[in-house]
Design a protein around this motif. Structure first.
Motif, PDB file in Angstrom:
ATOM      1  N   SER A  67      13.568  86.857  49.043  1.00  0.00           N
ATOM      2  CA  SER A  67      14.640  85.880  49.146  1.00  0.00           C
ATOM      3  C   SER A  67      14.154  84.517  48.671  1.00  0.00           C
ATOM      4  CB  SER A  67      15.124  85.783  50.590  1.00  0.00           C
ATOM      5  OG  SER A  67      14.061  85.354  51.435  1.00  0.00           O
ATOM      6  N   ARG A  68      15.106  83.644  48.373  1.00  0.00           N
ATOM      7  CA  ARG A  68      14.740  82.267  48.081  1.00  0.00           C
ATOM      8  C   ARG A  68      14.123  81.651  49.328  1.00  0.00           C
ATOM      9  NH1 ARG A  68      20.078  79.514  46.701  1.00  0.00           N
ATOM     10  NH2 ARG A  68      18.749  77.656  46.568  1.00  0.00           N
ATOM     11  N   ALA A  69      13.205  80.732  49.119  1.00  0.00           N
ATOM     12  CA  ALA A  69      12.549  80.077  50.248  1.00  0.00           C
ATOM     13  C   ALA A  69      13.575  79.274  51.049  1.00  0.00           C
ATOM     14  CB  ALA A  69      11.431  79.158  49.752  1.00  0.00           C
ATOM     15  N   GLU A  70      13.343  79.172  52.351  1.00  0.00           N
ATOM     16  CA  GLU A  70      14.273  78.455  53.217  1.00  0.00           C
ATOM     17  C   GLU A  70      14.460  77.012  52.746  1.00  0.00           C
ATOM     18  OE1 GLU A  70      12.915  78.794  57.213  1.00  0.00           O
ATOM     19  OE2 GLU A  70      13.097  80.980  57.278  1.00  0.00           O
ATOM     20  N   PHE A  71      13.378  76.366  52.365  1.00  0.00           N
ATOM     21  CA  PHE A  71      13.482  74.977  51.900  1.00  0.00           C
ATOM     22  C   PHE A  71      14.308  74.901  50.623  1.00  0.00           C
ATOM     23  CE2 PHE A  71      12.377  71.022  49.925  1.00  0.00           C
ATOM     24  CZ  PHE A  71      12.151  70.146  50.971  1.00  0.00           C
ATOM     25  N   ASP A  72      14.192  75.896  49.754  1.00  0.00           N
ATOM     26  CA  ASP A  72      14.944  75.918  48.506  1.00  0.00           C
ATOM     27  C   ASP A  72      16.439  76.026  48.794  1.00  0.00           C
ATOM     28  OD1 ASP A  72      15.550  76.043  45.815  1.00  0.00           O
ATOM     29  OD2 ASP A  72      14.955  78.131  45.583  1.00  0.00           O
ATOM     30  N   ILE A  73      16.802  76.842  49.762  1.00  0.00           N
ATOM     31  CA  ILE A  73      18.207  77.033  50.108  1.00  0.00           C
ATOM     32  C   ILE A  73      18.803  75.752  50.688  1.00  0.00           C
ATOM     33  CG2 ILE A  73      19.796  78.295  51.632  1.00  0.00           C
ATOM     34  CD1 ILE A  73      17.836  80.687  51.404  1.00  0.00           C
ATOM     35  N   CYS A  74      18.054  75.081  51.529  1.00  0.00           N
ATOM     36  CA  CYS A  74      18.559  73.876  52.210  1.00  0.00           C
ATOM     37  C   CYS A  74      18.489  72.631  51.344  1.00  0.00           C
ATOM     38  CB  CYS A  74      17.763  73.633  53.495  1.00  0.00           C
ATOM     39  SG  CYS A  74      17.937  74.943  54.730  1.00  0.00           S
ATOM     40  N   GLY A  75      17.615  72.614  50.365  1.00  0.00           N
ATOM     41  CA  GLY A  75      17.392  71.406  49.577  1.00  0.00           C
ATOM     42  C   GLY A  75      18.331  71.291  48.400  1.00  0.00           C
ATOM     43  N   PRO A  76      18.225  70.216  47.646  1.00  0.00           N
ATOM     44  CA  PRO A  76      19.034  70.038  46.436  1.00  0.00           C
ATOM     45  C   PRO A  76      18.636  71.051  45.369  1.00  0.00           C
ATOM     46  CG  PRO A  76      17.312  68.379  46.528  1.00  0.00           C
ATOM     47  CD  PRO A  76      17.267  69.109  47.842  1.00  0.00           C
ATOM     48  N   GLU A  77      19.563  71.336  44.463  1.00  0.00           N
ATOM     49  CA  GLU A  77      19.243  72.281  43.397  1.00  0.00           C
ATOM     50  C   GLU A  77      18.063  71.780  42.564  1.00  0.00           C
ATOM     51  OE1 GLU A  77      23.223  74.804  42.183  1.00  0.00           O
ATOM     52  OE2 GLU A  77      22.533  73.217  40.845  1.00  0.00           O
ATOM     53  N   PRO A  78      17.202  72.689  42.139  1.00  0.00           N
ATOM     54  CA  PRO A  78      16.116  72.290  41.240  1.00  0.00           C
ATOM     55  C   PRO A  78      16.681  71.725  39.936  1.00  0.00           C
ATOM     56  CG  PRO A  78      15.780  74.517  42.094  1.00  0.00           C
ATOM     57  CD  PRO A  78      17.175  74.133  42.450  1.00  0.00           C
ATOM     58  N   SER A  79      15.980  70.762  39.384  1.00  0.00           N
ATOM     59  CA  SER A  79      16.440  70.114  38.153  1.00  0.00           C
ATOM     60  C   SER A  79      15.424  70.331  37.033  1.00  0.00           C
ATOM     61  CB  SER A  79      16.624  68.613  38.382  1.00  0.00           C
ATOM     62  OG  SER A  79      16.896  67.952  37.158  1.00  0.00           O
ATOM     63  N   PRO A  80      15.893  70.584  35.816  1.00  0.00           N
ATOM     64  CA  PRO A  80      14.946  70.737  34.701  1.00  0.00           C
ATOM     65  C   PRO A  80      14.167  69.468  34.398  1.00  0.00           C
ATOM     66  CG  PRO A  80      17.224  70.694  33.907  1.00  0.00           C
ATOM     67  CD  PRO A  80      17.287  70.789  35.395  1.00  0.00           C
ATOM     68  N   VAL A  81      14.697  68.294  34.756  1.00  0.00           N
ATOM     69  CA  VAL A  81      13.951  67.060  34.465  1.00  0.00           C
ATOM     70  C   VAL A  81      12.716  66.944  35.347  1.00  0.00           C
ATOM     71  CG1 VAL A  81      16.076  65.906  33.753  1.00  0.00           C
ATOM     72  CG2 VAL A  81      15.180  65.523  36.066  1.00  0.00           C
ATOM     73  N   ASP A  82      12.681  67.713  36.446  1.00  0.00           N
ATOM     74  CA  ASP A  82      11.534  67.690  37.353  1.00  0.00           C
ATOM     75  C   ASP A  82      10.628  68.904  37.170  1.00  0.00           C
ATOM     76  OD1 ASP A  82      12.178  65.262  38.700  1.00  0.00           O
ATOM     77  OD2 ASP A  82      13.750  66.318  39.789  1.00  0.00           O
ATOM     78  N   PHE A  83      10.869  69.715  36.147  1.00  0.00           N
ATOM     79  CA  PHE A  83      10.070  70.936  35.946  1.00  0.00           C
ATOM     80  C   PHE A  83      10.023  71.721  37.257  1.00  0.00           C
ATOM     81  CE2 PHE A  83       8.447  67.447  33.341  1.00  0.00           C
ATOM     82  CZ  PHE A  83       8.534  67.975  32.062  1.00  0.00           C
ATOM     83  N   ASP A  84      11.181  71.860  37.893  1.00  0.00           N
ATOM     84  CA  ASP A  84      11.226  72.292  39.295  1.00  0.00           C
ATOM     85  C   ASP A  84      11.533  73.780  39.431  1.00  0.00           C
ATOM     86  OD1 ASP A  84      11.252  72.307  42.017  1.00  0.00           O
ATOM     87  OD2 ASP A  84      12.936  70.943  42.268  1.00  0.00           O
ATOM     88  N   TRP A  85      10.495  74.590  39.256  1.00  0.00           N
ATOM     89  CA  TRP A  85      10.566  75.990  39.629  1.00  0.00           C
ATOM     90  C   TRP A  85       9.935  76.113  41.018  1.00  0.00           C
ATOM     91  CZ3 TRP A  85      10.328  74.628  34.556  1.00  0.00           C
ATOM     92  CH2 TRP A  85      11.136  75.317  33.645  1.00  0.00           C
ATOM     93  N   ARG A  86      10.622  76.786  41.930  1.00  0.00           N
ATOM     94  CA  ARG A  86      10.158  76.850  43.318  1.00  0.00           C
ATOM     95  C   ARG A  86       9.740  78.257  43.700  1.00  0.00           C
ATOM     96  NH1 ARG A  86      15.216  73.226  45.723  1.00  0.00           N
ATOM     97  NH2 ARG A  86      14.737  71.345  44.505  1.00  0.00           N
ATOM     98  N   PHE A  87       8.677  78.344  44.512  1.00  0.00           N
ATOM     99  CA  PHE A  87       8.204  79.642  44.982  1.00  0.00           C
ATOM    100  C   PHE A  87       9.269  80.325  45.833  1.00  0.00           C
ATOM    101  CE2 PHE A  87       4.109  77.087  45.025  1.00  0.00           C
ATOM    102  CZ  PHE A  87       3.646  77.595  43.821  1.00  0.00           C
ATOM    103  N   ASP A  88       9.301  81.652  45.767  1.00  0.00           N
ATOM    104  CA  ASP A  88      10.199  82.379  46.651  1.00  0.00           C
ATOM    105  C   ASP A  88       9.624  82.390  48.068  1.00  0.00           C
ATOM    106  OD1 ASP A  88       8.252  84.421  46.748  1.00  0.00           O
ATOM    107  OD2 ASP A  88       9.351  85.763  45.418  1.00  0.00           O
ATOM    108  N   GLN A  89      10.386  82.944  49.016  1.00  0.00           N
ATOM    109  CA  GLN A  89      10.004  82.864  50.423  1.00  0.00           C
ATOM    110  C   GLN A  89       8.690  83.585  50.708  1.00  0.00           C
ATOM    111  OE1 GLN A  89      10.977  81.044  52.708  1.00  0.00           O
ATOM    112  NE2 GLN A  89      10.830  81.984  54.731  1.00  0.00           N
ATOM    113  N   ARG A  90       8.506  84.747  50.124  1.00  0.00           N
ATOM    114  CA  ARG A  90       7.268  85.500  50.384  1.00  0.00           C
ATOM    115  C   ARG A  90       6.046  84.728  49.895  1.00  0.00           C
ATOM    116  NH1 ARG A  90       7.551  90.921  47.580  1.00  0.00           N
ATOM    117  NH2 ARG A  90       8.963  91.379  49.312  1.00  0.00           N
ATOM    118  N   THR A  91       6.136  84.189  48.689  1.00  0.00           N
ATOM    119  CA  THR A  91       5.011  83.426  48.145  1.00  0.00           C
ATOM    120  C   THR A  91       4.746  82.174  48.972  1.00  0.00           C
ATOM    121  OG1 THR A  91       5.502  84.204  45.903  1.00  0.00           O
ATOM    122  CG2 THR A  91       4.147  82.231  46.100  1.00  0.00           C
ATOM    123  N   ALA A  92       5.812  81.454  49.329  1.00  0.00           N
ATOM    124  CA  ALA A  92       5.648  80.229  50.111  1.00  0.00           C
ATOM    125  C   ALA A  92       4.961  80.507  51.441  1.00  0.00           C
ATOM    126  CB  ALA A  92       7.007  79.569  50.339  1.00  0.00           C
TER     127      ALA A  92
END
Length: 379
Positions: A67-92
């Protein structure tokens, strides 16, 4: 956007796809294609598709490996200007548990908000450094610093102590690694453990040589070892949109990286990593109806809002190497963008601020821009 001439499958990738059991199939489902992409060591899915003799089924979606990480779900959408790829829940969670260790170490998370979130959820001492101010509403007071590590030279003054361990997830370019490590090392105690993600051999031309050079530099500052699990990223909406526009299936878990641990020497050679300039721009970010709209902060761009019509608004690449990327001054977190003049007035409209005077023509241009890029704002 036009793709660069270098974005074609090379012989090594063609051979790797041909040798893979899934690469021999006449038709691949979305699930099979995602599995093949994961094994192709960073090659972007459209390059993997063009390396196939067979076909990929249109439509459909692969399943997430986590699943997507809990912080990813609650936070703002990732933006390409921030190179923002986020770890999934298991990795986090796996990284959080490893970083905390048996002694609940103080952990610095640099560009890794989902690991910060996982550490905090486990009762650990996580501290985040990230450039995106929209993350702040989901961060505990006193546990973060909103700063662009690429330009902030005095990060050590933002914290009153040094950290026992760190996770660093920089943009996947050698210059960014050098700069981020140079900025991070002064924040760490002697002998600290630093975990760094590493791109794979087909991420771009020359990636294999770049990896080798970076690992050689890592070994000059500490004892390097591989971590026995990979870092898997949840595909962000901006990349999902690109895949869709390229006629590819939904691939929620195709992107992965290696992780290396550097046990720093008691007196690491700080000169190994120099804070060489990494090309970054300042952006203002606005959260509107679930999307993040980024407007480039350009000094003295105070004229009327004008949108260049010759540039496509639906972006079909996430590559930093695309020469047109630097021209765009407005980006959404769904990979729509525009080349806009009058960014000061546009920012004032999005902020509903009276600090910069705007005219009726500016409001009309901003409304049309919003329609073209697929977002809404309150006038």
């Amino acid at each position: 956007m036009k793709r660069t001439d270098r974005d074609v499958p090379d012989d090594a990738l063609l051979a790797s796809v041909a040798a893979h059991s899934l690469g021999k199939l006449p038709v691949l489902s979305a699930e099979q294609f995602q599995a093949l992409c994961r094994d192709m060591q960073g090659a972007f899915p459209d390059l993997v598709q063009r390396s196939l003799n067979g076909l990929v089924e249109h439509g459909g979606a692969a399943t997430s490996s986590s699943s997507r990480a809990e912080f990813d779900i609650c936070g703002p959408e990732p933006s390409p200007v921030d190179f923002d790829w986020r770890f999934d829940q298991r990795t986090a969670l796996r990284l959080a548990e490893t970083l905390i260790g048996p002694g609940n170490r103080e952990v610095l998370c640099v560009g890794a908000p989902t690991v910060y979130g996982a550490i905090r959820s486990l009762g650990g001492k996580g501290f985040l450094v990230d450039r995106n101010p929209l993350l702040a509403r989901n961060l505990a007071p006193g546990t973060y610093c909103i700063a662009d590590i690429s330009t902030e030279e005095m990060l050590d003054q933002q914290f009153g102590h040094k950290f026992d361990a760190a996770i660093i997830d920089p943009p996947w370019h050698p210059e960014a690694y050098g700069l981020w490590l140079a900025r991070t090392q002064p924040l760490l105690r002697a002998g600290a453990d630093v975990f760094v993600t590493m791109f794979r051999r087909f991420t771009r031309p020359g990636a294999l040589e770049e990896r080798a050079q970076l690992l050689e530099r890592f070994e000059k500052i500490g004892r390097v070892s591989g971590v026995p699990f990979e870092a898997v990223y949840s595909t962000p909406p901006f990349e999902q949109e690109v895949l869709l526009r390229l006629g590819l299936p939904n691939l929620p878990s195709w992107r992965a990286a290696d992780i290396y641990k550097i046990a720093l020497h008691q007196q690491p050679e700080l000169s190994v990593f120099h804070p060489v300039a990494w090309p970054t721009h300042k952006w203002k970010r606005y959260s509107l109806d679930g999307q993040v709209i980024a407007v480039k902060d350009i000094p003295d761009d105070e004229g009327k809002i004008q949108v260049a019509s010759e540039f496509p608004s639906c972006i079909k690449t996430v590559s930093q190497r695309d020469p047109a990327r630097s021209l765009y001054t407005v980006w959404t977190s769904r990979s729509c963008a525009a080349v806009v003049r009058g960014t000061k007035r546009l920012a004032a409209i999005l902020e509903r601020s009276g600090e910069v005077p705007v005219e009726q023509s500016d409001l009309q241009a901003a409304s049309q821009l919003a329609r073209d890029l697929g977002f809404q704002f309150r006038r």
